[in-house]
Scaffold this motif. Structure first.
Motif, PDB file in Angstrom:
ATOM      1  N   PHE A 240       0.833  -1.197   0.000  1.00 52.58           N
ATOM      2  CA  PHE A 240       0.000   0.000   0.000  1.00 52.58           C
ATOM      3  C   PHE A 240       0.870   1.251   0.000  1.00 52.58           C
ATOM      4  O   PHE A 240       0.679   2.164  -0.790  1.00 52.58           O
ATOM      5  CB  PHE A 240      -0.924  -0.016   1.221  1.00 52.58           C
ATOM      6  CG  PHE A 240      -1.603   1.288   1.484  1.00 52.58           C
ATOM      7  CD1 PHE A 240      -2.601   1.739   0.630  1.00 52.58           C
ATOM      8  CD2 PHE A 240      -1.237   2.081   2.552  1.00 52.58           C
ATOM      9  CE1 PHE A 240      -3.225   2.954   0.861  1.00 52.58           C
ATOM     10  CE2 PHE A 240      -1.856   3.288   2.785  1.00 52.58           C
ATOM     11  CZ  PHE A 240      -2.855   3.733   1.940  1.00 52.58           C
ATOM     12  N   PHE A 241       1.874   1.252   0.882  1.00 52.23           N
ATOM     13  CA  PHE A 241       2.706   2.452   0.995  1.00 52.23           C
ATOM     14  C   PHE A 241       3.556   2.656  -0.257  1.00 52.23           C
ATOM     15  O   PHE A 241       3.735   3.787  -0.722  1.00 52.23           O
ATOM     16  CB  PHE A 241       3.586   2.374   2.245  1.00 52.23           C
ATOM     17  CG  PHE A 241       2.790   2.470   3.508  1.00 52.23           C
ATOM     18  CD1 PHE A 241       2.173   3.666   3.855  1.00 52.23           C
ATOM     19  CD2 PHE A 241       2.627   1.384   4.338  1.00 52.23           C
ATOM     20  CE1 PHE A 241       1.415   3.773   5.010  1.00 52.23           C
ATOM     21  CE2 PHE A 241       1.878   1.473   5.492  1.00 52.23           C
ATOM     22  CZ  PHE A 241       1.266   2.668   5.829  1.00 52.23           C
ATOM     23  N   VAL A 242       4.069   1.556  -0.825  1.00 50.62           N
ATOM     24  CA  VAL A 242       4.881   1.701  -2.043  1.00 50.62           C
ATOM     25  C   VAL A 242       4.039   2.301  -3.166  1.00 50.62           C
ATOM     26  O   VAL A 242       4.458   3.252  -3.839  1.00 50.62           O
ATOM     27  CB  VAL A 242       5.466   0.337  -2.480  1.00 50.62           C
ATOM     28  CG1 VAL A 242       6.151   0.464  -3.823  1.00 50.62           C
ATOM     29  CG2 VAL A 242       6.450  -0.176  -1.450  1.00 50.62           C
ATOM     30  N   GLY A 243       2.830   1.763  -3.340  1.00 48.26           N
ATOM     31  CA  GLY A 243       1.963   2.252  -4.418  1.00 48.26           C
ATOM     32  C   GLY A 243       1.586   3.706  -4.226  1.00 48.26           C
ATOM     33  O   GLY A 243       1.662   4.514  -5.159  1.00 48.26           O
ATOM     34  N   VAL A 244       1.203   4.051  -2.992  1.00 52.07           N
ATOM     35  CA  VAL A 244       0.752   5.421  -2.743  1.00 52.07           C
ATOM     36  C   VAL A 244       1.911   6.411  -2.832  1.00 52.07           C
ATOM     37  O   VAL A 244       1.780   7.491  -3.423  1.00 52.07           O
ATOM     38  CB  VAL A 244       0.053   5.501  -1.370  1.00 52.07           C
ATOM     39  CG1 VAL A 244      -0.169   6.953  -0.978  1.00 52.07           C
ATOM     40  CG2 VAL A 244      -1.277   4.771  -1.423  1.00 52.07           C
ATOM     41  N   LEU A 245       3.080   6.019  -2.300  1.00 45.30           N
ATOM     42  CA  LEU A 245       4.229   6.926  -2.381  1.00 45.30           C
ATOM     43  C   LEU A 245       4.624   7.164  -3.839  1.00 45.30           C
ATOM     44  O   LEU A 245       4.993   8.281  -4.216  1.00 45.30           O
ATOM     45  CB  LEU A 245       5.417   6.353  -1.605  1.00 45.30           C
ATOM     46  CG  LEU A 245       5.298   6.439  -0.077  1.00 45.30           C
ATOM     47  CD1 LEU A 245       6.443   5.692   0.592  1.00 45.30           C
ATOM     48  CD2 LEU A 245       5.300   7.898   0.364  1.00 45.30           C
ATOM     49  N   GLY A 246       4.544   6.104  -4.664  1.00 44.75           N
ATOM     50  CA  GLY A 246       4.827   6.269  -6.093  1.00 44.75           C
ATOM     51  C   GLY A 246       3.877   7.288  -6.704  1.00 44.75           C
ATOM     52  O   GLY A 246       4.297   8.185  -7.436  1.00 44.75           O
ATOM     53  N   GLY A 247       2.587   7.151  -6.383  1.00 40.36           N
ATOM     54  CA  GLY A 247       1.595   8.080  -6.918  1.00 40.36           C
ATOM     55  C   GLY A 247       1.849   9.504  -6.453  1.00 40.36           C
ATOM     56  O   GLY A 247       1.787  10.443  -7.235  1.00 40.36           O
ATOM     57  N   VAL A 248       2.207   9.651  -5.176  1.00 47.95           N
ATOM     58  CA  VAL A 248       2.436  10.991  -4.625  1.00 47.95           C
ATOM     59  C   VAL A 248       3.635  11.643  -5.309  1.00 47.95           C
ATOM     60  O   VAL A 248       3.580  12.815  -5.704  1.00 47.95           O
ATOM     61  CB  VAL A 248       2.649  10.917  -3.094  1.00 47.95           C
ATOM     62  CG1 VAL A 248       3.172  12.247  -2.571  1.00 47.95           C
ATOM     63  CG2 VAL A 248       1.351  10.549  -2.405  1.00 47.95           C
ATOM     64  N   SER A 249       4.729  10.878  -5.488  1.00 47.60           N
ATOM     65  CA  SER A 249       5.912  11.525  -6.064  1.00 47.60           C
ATOM     66  C   SER A 249       5.655  11.886  -7.529  1.00 47.60           C
ATOM     67  O   SER A 249       6.114  12.931  -8.007  1.00 47.60           O
ATOM     68  CB  SER A 249       7.163  10.651  -5.915  1.00 47.60           C
ATOM     69  OG  SER A 249       6.909   9.330  -6.277  1.00 47.60           O
ATOM     70  N   TYR A 250       4.888  11.050  -8.241  1.00 50.10           N
ATOM     71  CA  TYR A 250       4.562  11.399  -9.631  1.00 50.10           C
ATOM     72  C   TYR A 250       3.709  12.663  -9.683  1.00 50.10           C
ATOM     73  O   TYR A 250       3.970  13.575 -10.469  1.00 50.10           O
ATOM     74  CB  TYR A 250       3.834  10.244 -10.310  1.00 50.10           C
ATOM     75  CG  TYR A 250       3.394  10.556 -11.725  1.00 50.10           C
ATOM     76  CD1 TYR A 250       4.287  10.417 -12.782  1.00 50.10           C
ATOM     77  CD2 TYR A 250       2.108  10.995 -11.991  1.00 50.10           C
ATOM     78  CE1 TYR A 250       3.900  10.721 -14.070  1.00 50.10           C
ATOM     79  CE2 TYR A 250       1.718  11.302 -13.277  1.00 50.10           C
ATOM     80  CZ  TYR A 250       2.616  11.149 -14.316  1.00 50.10           C
ATOM     81  OH  TYR A 250       2.230  11.453 -15.595  1.00 50.10           O
ATOM     82  N   ALA A 251       2.690  12.712  -8.815  1.00 49.64           N
ATOM     83  CA  ALA A 251       1.796  13.876  -8.821  1.00 49.64           C
ATOM     84  C   ALA A 251       2.566  15.146  -8.472  1.00 49.64           C
ATOM     85  O   ALA A 251       2.374  16.194  -9.102  1.00 49.64           O
ATOM     86  CB  ALA A 251       0.655  13.661  -7.827  1.00 49.64           C
ATOM     87  N   ALA A 252       3.488  15.025  -7.486  1.00 48.69           N
ATOM     88  CA  ALA A 252       4.285  16.196  -7.107  1.00 48.69           C
ATOM     89  C   ALA A 252       5.111  16.677  -8.294  1.00 48.69           C
ATOM     90  O   ALA A 252       5.179  17.873  -8.596  1.00 48.69           O
ATOM     91  CB  ALA A 252       5.193  15.841  -5.937  1.00 48.69           C
ATOM     92  N   GLY A 253       5.728  15.718  -9.001  1.00 42.42           N
ATOM     93  CA  GLY A 253       6.542  16.082 -10.169  1.00 42.42           C
ATOM     94  C   GLY A 253       5.710  16.759 -11.232  1.00 42.42           C
ATOM     95  O   GLY A 253       6.113  17.752 -11.836  1.00 42.42           O
ATOM     96  N   ARG A 254       4.515  16.244 -11.459  1.00 44.49           N
ATOM     97  CA  ARG A 254       3.666  16.819 -12.505  1.00 44.49           C
ATOM     98  C   ARG A 254       3.186  18.202 -12.154  1.00 44.49           C
ATOM     99  O   ARG A 254       3.096  19.078 -13.002  1.00 44.49           O
ATOM    100  CB  ARG A 254       2.465  15.919 -12.752  1.00 44.49           C
ATOM    101  CG  ARG A 254       2.592  15.162 -14.047  1.00 44.49           C
ATOM    102  CD  ARG A 254       1.283  14.640 -14.494  1.00 44.49           C
ATOM    103  NE  ARG A 254       0.611  15.613 -15.334  1.00 44.49           N
ATOM    104  CZ  ARG A 254      -0.273  15.276 -16.250  1.00 44.49           C
ATOM    105  NH1 ARG A 254      -0.556  14.023 -16.432  1.00 44.49           N
ATOM    106  NH2 ARG A 254      -0.867  16.179 -16.968  1.00 44.49           N
ATOM    107  N   LEU A 255       2.864  18.390 -10.877  1.00 46.80           N
ATOM    108  CA  LEU A 255       2.383  19.713 -10.479  1.00 46.80           C
ATOM    109  C   LEU A 255       3.495  20.743 -10.615  1.00 46.80           C
ATOM    110  O   LEU A 255       3.264  21.896 -10.967  1.00 46.80           O
ATOM    111  CB  LEU A 255       1.875  19.675  -9.035  1.00 46.80           C
ATOM    112  CG  LEU A 255       0.528  18.988  -8.875  1.00 46.80           C
ATOM    113  CD1 LEU A 255       0.081  19.028  -7.435  1.00 46.80           C
ATOM    114  CD2 LEU A 255      -0.516  19.649  -9.773  1.00 46.80           C
TER     115      LEU A 255
END
Lengths: 265, 301, 273
Positions: A240-255
């Motif tokens: 769960f944490f690996v998946g969510v952290l991946g999503g968070v870092s991608y979203a941060a990069g995109r923003l």
């Protein structure tokens, strides 16, 4: 958290993170997220088959990873890449369903293979993971330039003498190796998250390939370590944490870079 | 009757769960094939698979909360499809990554919900059911809702049929004719969400890709016209699903005690159909090229 | 001007992501006229065409397309470098059909009027022989014809083509150019065609719009295709030459760097037997 029974988890997860970070860089460059998802997922039936036959789990995983490489590259001759990948996935999972139905007791094993069971890793697993990971890294770095060139333009690669399709096959093989390294540790679904999340975020930070590769490894390590720590504290699954952290870092990069990396705009 | 008796094991046609499976499975197959043809044409196979997997997070959540599974699967898939279209990524690489990252996050959620389910003990074996489906345990009460949703998905595709085709050829061409390409993409995304949640419930989240991509890929190989490709895909999907159900039911007699999984048979049948289609297309292509080389070689002598 | 122009562009300015692409572009195309849009790579040809179709919003200026009261879009458009996927289950005929009703909702019903119109257009572009073949498997020149038919099947007053001659061989280029001239005469369609090389268009074009980084210049073909005018536009000397009754534009001298390179490493031309 750093007690003796956790030592193996930290060691093995670190090795997996480094491997996935390096291989993941090329997953991103080559637009191969689907293949990176399918090879691990399609390899878990191997583990089920191995337990049916009473042989080492890792052997089954390696065998099915290799089958996956052959299956996908054969289907690619007839079909678009993604369709070929999807078809292989369907076949592998159908076999997995069959094997699972034959061994009722395997239900808990499925969960571990899909979502990972980082805690309680046996010491005997460390050596094979280290060896497989080292081979995957060595091959990736050896092919660093041909892989980059071929990703930029297959025609350019061919002109430089890499051979049509050979690079794609080699890359799938690297993915399979990474799969075999990581599958028994973090599970099929999380190998994938680890290969895609950190590497795609790293690409937002720099335009230089080697730096991006390094950042990908750093982010991958950060992801895995914090996931293990959080999982230890909360008792929630690592995946769960690996998946969510991946999503968070991608979203941060995109923003940070609205609409994509600088060069995409 | 003797032959029929061999094919249909006793009770197949009068068995309640089998009826439900035939109905819901058939609906899922038809919708999967129709939506799948457009999904493959638009190059969104990965997105289709990702939606199915992400929908399993909703499925496991509904297990946990005791909701109708359809609500969970569908809600999550529709949400994910909305996010993907909203992000509006034209670049192929970026779309690939966005899909991948969403898939990772969705699977993480699935892991979490399944963990909760196992801790609270609300559903044992939830992992297996959510991920691999269980055709024969679908409650009969779900049939009307499932078929209605299948109808909605088909209606959406029928409504946007021509703009969808044209934007698969080229988004610029579609836009030049006044089509709102993003709206069409969103409508297709939601039809896709409907299709995958239906098949996720029947053959399971991670196998629904087979129903979505397999028959479509075969249909696209076999015909040069969109209508015929669609018809062939539907036919292949339906035959594989019903054949799979039949074989699974019969398999209770092969290995006493337990049957073989339905999804296994469905996928095997779909894959065989695809291989035959690929083979046929190759043979036909070779025939064409031979005729091109020897224009007179039509067997006149 | 006795007649309303098929297309009239006034003071057009467009910038994309902060970069000024077009500035104060002004020209007109008369009905039935064959107009070439010439400019170097990156001079904004594609953006200009997209703005006329309505795919890009202008920041300033006005684009007027003559609508003959039939309603709907009266602009046909063939985008640049469109590669038709061989996996699409569409015959050439289907693509032309989608030109007629590709934006309509609902399933297509059988219609003999529509089929007749599609058939006529297929014949007009000389695609009768491959109308039933899968469109992605056709050659580049054949696909170009199908895309022209797709754009023309609604009988627009104005047809826009973005670099239709790029990546075609010499013979296909001549064929497509001749086809376009014929269609424009047959249907009275004005044509605005972008290209970076004007030579293949010299025999047929009535008007030329030249896009340079500084400005846009437009004029009758015989007014612009002159040694002194073109030399000024290109920024180096070119000659307009008549050979065998044809007009050809050539660079009179190789640019300085090429001459220097040739002096260092002369080209050896082989004898052709």
């Amino acid at each position: 958290m750093f007690g003796s029974f956790m030592t193996n988890a930290w060691i093995v997860a670190t090795m997996v993170a480094i491997t996935a970070g390096i291989v993941g860089f090329f997953v991103v460059v080559r637009r191969a997220a689907f293949a990176a998802h399918v090879l691990p997922l399609g390899a878990f039936p191997g583990a089920a088959a191995a337990s049916l036959l009473g042989v080492n789990e890792l052997l089954g995983i390696i065998a099915f990873s290799a089958l996956g490489v052959l299956g996908i590259s054969q289907l690619q001759r007839w079909e678009r890449r993604e369709v070929a990948t999807a078809l292989w996935l369907a076949v592998a999972l159908a076999l997995g369903t069959l094997f699972l139905s034959m061994t009722r007791r395997y239900s808990q094993g499925v969960y571990a293979l899909l979502f990972g069971e980082v805690f309680g890793i046996r010491s005997a697993l460390i050596a094979p993971v280290a060896v497989l990971g080292a081979i995957a890294i060595a091959v990736t770095l050896l092919l660093y330039r041909p892989l980059l060139l071929d990703s930029l333009s297959p025609e350019l690669g061919e002109a430089a003498g890499t051979g049509r399709g050979r690079i794609e096959l080699a890359f799938l093989a690297v993915l399979a190796l990474c799969t075999a390294t990581a599958l028994p540790v973090v599970g099929a679904l999380m190998v994938f998250s680890l290969m895609v999340g950190p590497a795609s975020a790293a690409r937002f930070l720099t335009d230089r390939p080697l730096l991006a590769l390094t950042l990908s490894v750093v982010l991958s390590l950060a992801t895995v370590w914090s996931a293990i720590a959080l999982s230890y504290l909360s008792n929630w699954p690592v995946g769960f944490f690996v998946g969510v952290l991946g999503g968070v870092s991608y979203a941060a990069g995109r923003l940070r870079h609205r609409g994509g990396p600088a060069h995409v705009r | 009757m003797g032959v029929l008796g061999l094919i249909f094991a006793p009770g197949f046609l009068s068995n309640g769960p089998v009826h439900t499976a035939l109905l819901v499975g058939g609906g899922a197959a038809v919708v999967g094939a129709v939506v799948g043809v457009f999904t493959v044409m638009r190059g969104q196979s990965f997105a289709g698979h990702a939606l199915a997997d992400v929908s399993s997070a909703g499925g496991s959540a509904s297990f946990l909360l005791g909701l109708n599974p359809l609500v969970g699967f569908l809600g999550m898939a529709a949400l994910a499809a909305g996010v993907m279209e909203w992000a509006d990524v034209r670049d192929a690489r970026e779309r690939d990554l966005l899909t991948g990252v969403m898939l990772g996050a969705g699977l993480g959620l699935t892991a979490l919900f399944l963990y909760f389910a196992s801790v609270t003990g609300s559903a044992s074996g939830a992992a297996i059911t959510v991920l691999f489906g269980s055709m024969f345990t679908i409650p009969a009460s779900i049939v009307p809702a499932a078929l209605a949703l299948a109808g909605v998905a088909l209606a959406v595709i029928a409504a946007i049929y021509r703009p969808l085709l044209l934007s698969a050829v080229s988004e610029d061409l579609a836009q030049a004719q006044g089509t709102r390409v993003r709206l069409i993409g969103l409508a297709h995304g939601w039809a896709l969400a409907l299709a995958v949640s239906l098949s996720a419930m029947t053959v399971g989240a991670i196998l629904s890709t087979a129903l979505l991509i397999g028959p479509a890929a075969a249909g696209l190989r076999l015909a040069d016209r969109p209508g015929r490709s669609l018809a062939l895909a539907v036919l292949i999907g339906l035959l594989a699903t019903w054949g799979g159900i039949l074989l699974a039911y019969d398999s209770y007699d092969w290995t006493p005690g337990h049957g073989w999984p339905v999804s296994f048979f469905i996928v095997v049948l779909v894959f065989i159909a695809y291989l035959l289609a690929a083979l046929l297309a190759r043979v036909r292509a070779r025939g064409v090229s031979l005729r091109a080389v020897h224009p007179s070689g039509c067997g006149q002598d | 001007m006795t007649q309303a122009a098929a297309l009239s562009v006034e003071g057009l300015g467009i910038s994309l992501s902060g970069r000024q692409i077009l500035k104060d572009v002004k020209f007109q195309v008369a009905p039935g006229e064959f107009c070439a849009l010439i400019g170097a790579n990156g001079s904004g040809k594609t953006t200009l065409l997209k703005a006329i179709v309505g795919l890009v919003k202008p920041d300033s200026g006005r684009i007027t397309v003559d609508v003959d009261g039939s309603g709907g879009t009266s602009v046909g458009y063939v985008p640049q470098k469109i590669s038709l996927d061989p996996h699409l289950p569409l015959r050439a005929r289907d693509v032309v059909m989608l030109g007629l009703d590709g934006a309509r909702l609902g399933l297509p019903l059988p219609s003999s009027a529509r089929d007749a119109r599609v058939e006529e257009m297929l014949q007009a572009v000389g695609a009768g022989d491959f109308a039933e073949r899968r469109v992605g498997l056709l050659s580049g020149g054949q696909q170009q014809r199908i895309l022209v038919a797709h754009a023309l099947v609604r009988r627009p007053r104005l047809l826009l083509l973005d670099e239709p001659l790029a990546s075609l061989d010499v013979r296909s280029v001549a064929e497509i150019v001749a086809l376009l001239r014929r269609l424009s005469l047959q249907y009275g369609t004005a044509i605005l065609l972008s290209a970076h090389d004007m030579n293949p268009l010299l025999p047929v074009m009535d008007r030329i719009v030249y896009l340079a980084s500084c400005c846009a210049v437009s004029g009758k073909a015989d007014e612009v295709v002159r040694t002194e005018v073109l030399s000024r536009l290109y920024g180096y000397h070119v000659d307009v030459v008549r050979v065998h009754g044809r007009v050809v534009v050539i660079a009179a001298h190789e640019p300085e760097e090429i001459r220097a390179a040739l002096a260092r490493d002369p080209v050896h031309t082989a004898e052709i037997p």
